[in-house]
Design a protein around this motif. Structure first.
Motif, mmCIF file in Angstrom:
data_model
loop_
_atom_site.group_PDB
_atom_site.id
_atom_site.type_symbol
_atom_site.label_atom_id
_atom_site.label_comp_id
_atom_site.label_asym_id
_atom_site.label_seq_id
_atom_site.Cartn_x
_atom_site.Cartn_y
_atom_site.Cartn_z
ATOM 1 N N VAL A 10 0.844 -1.200 0.000
ATOM 2 C CA VAL A 10 0.000 0.000 0.000
ATOM 3 C C VAL A 10 0.874 1.242 0.000
ATOM 4 O O VAL A 10 1.852 1.323 0.747
ATOM 5 N N ILE A 11 0.508 2.204 -0.834
ATOM 6 C CA ILE A 11 1.133 3.533 -0.795
ATOM 7 C C ILE A 11 0.050 4.560 -0.502
ATOM 8 O O ILE A 11 -1.014 4.556 -1.129
ATOM 9 N N LEU A 12 0.333 5.415 0.454
ATOM 10 C CA LEU A 12 -0.549 6.529 0.802
ATOM 11 C C LEU A 12 0.139 7.814 0.373
ATOM 12 O O LEU A 12 1.267 8.089 0.793
ATOM 13 N N ILE A 13 -0.528 8.590 -0.468
ATOM 14 C CA ILE A 13 0.032 9.865 -0.926
ATOM 15 C C ILE A 13 -0.598 10.986 -0.104
ATOM 16 O O ILE A 13 -1.809 11.178 -0.115
ATOM 17 N N GLY A 14 0.244 11.725 0.615
ATOM 18 C CA GLY A 14 -0.231 12.795 1.475
ATOM 19 C C GLY A 14 -0.289 12.350 2.924
ATOM 20 O O GLY A 14 -0.845 11.291 3.228
ATOM 21 N N ALA A 15 0.281 13.162 3.813
ATOM 22 C CA ALA A 15 0.316 12.816 5.233
ATOM 23 C C ALA A 15 -0.678 13.678 6.009
ATOM 24 O O ALA A 15 -0.327 14.357 6.971
ATOM 25 N N GLY A 16 -1.944 13.649 5.553
ATOM 26 C CA GLY A 16 -3.014 14.351 6.236
ATOM 27 C C GLY A 16 -3.891 13.399 7.014
ATOM 28 O O GLY A 16 -3.596 12.207 7.141
ATOM 29 N N ILE A 17 -5.005 13.906 7.517
ATOM 30 C CA ILE A 17 -5.884 13.111 8.375
ATOM 31 C C ILE A 17 -6.465 11.909 7.648
ATOM 32 O O ILE A 17 -6.678 10.851 8.248
ATOM 33 N N MET A 18 -6.716 12.033 6.345
ATOM 34 C CA MET A 18 -7.314 10.916 5.612
ATOM 35 C C MET A 18 -6.339 9.739 5.491
ATOM 36 O O MET A 18 -6.683 8.598 5.790
ATOM 37 N N SER A 19 -5.108 10.006 5.059
ATOM 38 C CA SER A 19 -4.112 8.942 4.963
ATOM 39 C C SER A 19 -3.810 8.369 6.345
ATOM 40 O O SER A 19 -3.637 7.151 6.499
ATOM 41 N N ALA A 20 -3.753 9.237 7.350
ATOM 42 C CA ALA A 20 -3.480 8.776 8.717
ATOM 43 C C ALA A 20 -4.571 7.831 9.194
ATOM 44 O O ALA A 20 -4.292 6.810 9.842
ATOM 45 N N THR A 21 -5.818 8.150 8.865
ATOM 46 C CA THR A 21 -6.946 7.317 9.279
ATOM 47 C C THR A 21 -6.949 5.989 8.533
ATOM 48 O O THR A 21 -7.112 4.918 9.135
ATOM 49 N N LEU A 22 -6.761 6.047 7.220
ATOM 50 C CA LEU A 22 -6.745 4.810 6.430
ATOM 51 C C LEU A 22 -5.587 3.914 6.854
ATOM 52 O O LEU A 22 -5.752 2.700 7.020
ATOM 53 N N GLY A 23 -4.414 4.505 7.041
ATOM 54 C CA GLY A 23 -3.271 3.723 7.476
ATOM 55 C C GLY A 23 -3.505 3.066 8.821
ATOM 56 O O GLY A 23 -3.152 1.895 9.033
#
Length: 500
Positions: A10-23
């Protein structure tokens, strides 16, 4: 020249609340999966999620009048309000799970209790607010809401707003004490600190330049390491684009059919921030008014008590503006660059439809500081300009798309997920209520992109989020139990529940 080529799950682009939550969700559901995060800035939560770039309201439709509409017969449609409240309850449950599991620290570092109020003036608006109150009060999610059109009562609720006010027309407010102020920047950083302990690879100062499909079905990202200047290539089975205003250009680069005929319109914002401690102490609450005619929903004026860096603050706004940038740290070519052959007609149609919005934004851009203070005085009659400073808030990119209801070039206000048909790539577009409903939105990503795993994951999801898959408004006894539990865990009330 490339010095790195990797493959991951998995790659998450962007270190905001959405990526933090999904991760954070994925690490609980599939702890063995490898996850990498790429963020162009130096730390997590520095763009839209940053505490100075959003209103910090725990959006649950307790005070936001644009989530309830008046029907032709005069009745109030509360459907959207109930849905958003339900979604915020999911966030509260997940945050409570993380606190109880010692995965994140003190909840007071990111969430505080604060009354939520709506305030209106004029016969028509007062009538609307009373009908809204009566409709919402019948729903268990809004239990505890009060209504008053008595100026003396309002003086008790909002002394700073009522002091010095000449009441020449009807005025009314609703108040519910169980609202929240959420520091999404702090929460985002806490979540990424947690993910780091779970061996999630965090790559700051890494800018994603391109995304393309490989012959074996993986997604390959071309990434520039901004520290070294070198180009890296990273492949993954699944990619989530949670880059705020930067999501649309990256989604377009994927070339998936679902990315076609979607445009974006950037709206910038300003807040006035009080610098006088005596004034700050006279107000306690988030007070939302009504948007002016022609103004977008995100421009609803509100006077907010905030807790930033464990310090009480007072903000008023937002004042809308226009910038062609899709991010505060973006480029002036962002808007032009987002116009493609497949979305140009959609964008042109929106331009014709949204003349009122364009006029409103021009007026907002032209506002002087004196004019902003005049608007502030509609909330605080005796406000002094020297007590207030200006802070530039975040950029929001509103989605433009063709819809059945609105036709070609319809401007969307809200948050939505765009994903490929095979579920291997997904992007989060839009704005408010955004961060407040991050858990609901990321559950939607899981359902769309990992349907084969959902049955196996369901019991764990319900452990983390007990109301997953059910309506709390249809199950008031269960809601009371869950609400009491999350209030206690998150430190939101001295009592265990407002219902006891």
């Amino acid at each position: 020249m490339s010095n790195v080529q990797t493959k991951t799950d998995v790659i998450l682009i962007g270190a905001g609340i959405m990526s933090a939550t999904l991760g954070s969700l994925l690490k609980e559901l599939a702890p063995e999966w490898e996850i990498k995060v790429f963020e162009s800035l130096t730390d997590a939560g520095e763009e839209s999620s940053n505490e100075w770039n959003n209103a910090g309201t725990g959006h649950s439709a307790l005070c936001e009048l644009n989530y309830t509409s008046e029907k032709a017969d005069g009745s109030i449609d509360i459907t959207k309000a109930v849905n958003i409240n339900e979604q915020f309850q999911l966030s509260r449950q997940f945050w409570s799970y993380l606190v109880n599991s010692n995965l994140i620290g003190n909840p007071k570092d990111f969430i505080m209790p604060i009354p939520h109020m709506s305030l209106v003036q004029g016969d028509q608006n007062v009538s609307f607010l009373k009908k809204r109150f009566e409709a919402l009060s019948k729903n268990p999610l809004f239990k505890g809401m009060e209504f008053s059109d008595d100026p003396n009562k309002l003086k008790d609720w909002v002394p700073l707003i009522m002091n010095g006010r000449k009441v020449t027309e009807p005025i009314a407010a609703t108040k519910i004490d169980e609202g929240t102020d959420v520091n999404f920047g702090s929460l985002t950083r806490m979540l990424f600190d947690h993910l780091k302990t779970k061996n999630v690879e965090l790559n700051y100062r890494h800018s994603v330049k391109n995304i393309k499909r490989t012959s074996d079905g993986l997604w390959e990202l071309k990434v520039q390491n901004l520290n070294t200047g070198l180009t890296e290539y990273h492949q993954a089975k699944f990619v989530f684009i949670g880059a705020g205003g930067g999501s649309l250009p990256l989604l377009q680069k994927t070339g998936i059919p679902e990315s076609k005929r979607i445009g974006g319109f950037p709206v910038s914002g300003l807040f006035m921030v009080c610098n006088n401690p005596e004034v700050i102490e006279q107000h306690h609450g988030k007070v939302y008014g009504k948007a002016k005619v022609g103004a977008p929903p995100m421009s609803v004026p509100h006077l907010d008590t905030r807790y930033i860096g464990n310090k009480k603050a007072l903000l008023f706004g937002p004042f809308a503006g226009f910038s062609p940038k899709f991010l505060k740290t973006g480029s002036n070519l962002d808007l032009i660059g987002s116009v493609k052959p497949n979305n140009i007609l959609t964008m042109l149609a929106a331009g014709v439809k949204e003349m009122a919005l364009t006029k409103y934004l021009i007026q907002q851009v032209m506002l002087s500081n004196e004019k902003r203070v005049e608007e502030l005085r509609e909330f605080i009659p005796d406000a002094k300009g020297e007590d207030w400073d200006i802070v530039v808030a975040g950029q929001r990119v509103q989605v433009i798309k063709d819809t059945e209801a609105g036709g070609r070039g319809t401007l969307q206000f809200g948050t939505e997920v765009v994903s490929s048909s095979d579920g291997t790539v997904a992007a989060l577009l839009g704005a408010s209520p955004g961060a407040s409903t991050a858990v609901h939105v990321m559950l939607e990503v899981l359902e769309k992109c990992f349907p084969d795993q959902m049955n196996a994951w369901e019991s764990k999801i319900k452990e983390m989020i007990p109301s997953y898959g059910m309506s709390l408004s249809d199950n008031p006894a269960f809601f009371e139990k869950i609400y009491a539990s999350t209030s206690h865990t998150l430190g939101l009330s001295e009592k265990e529940s407002v219902y006891n």
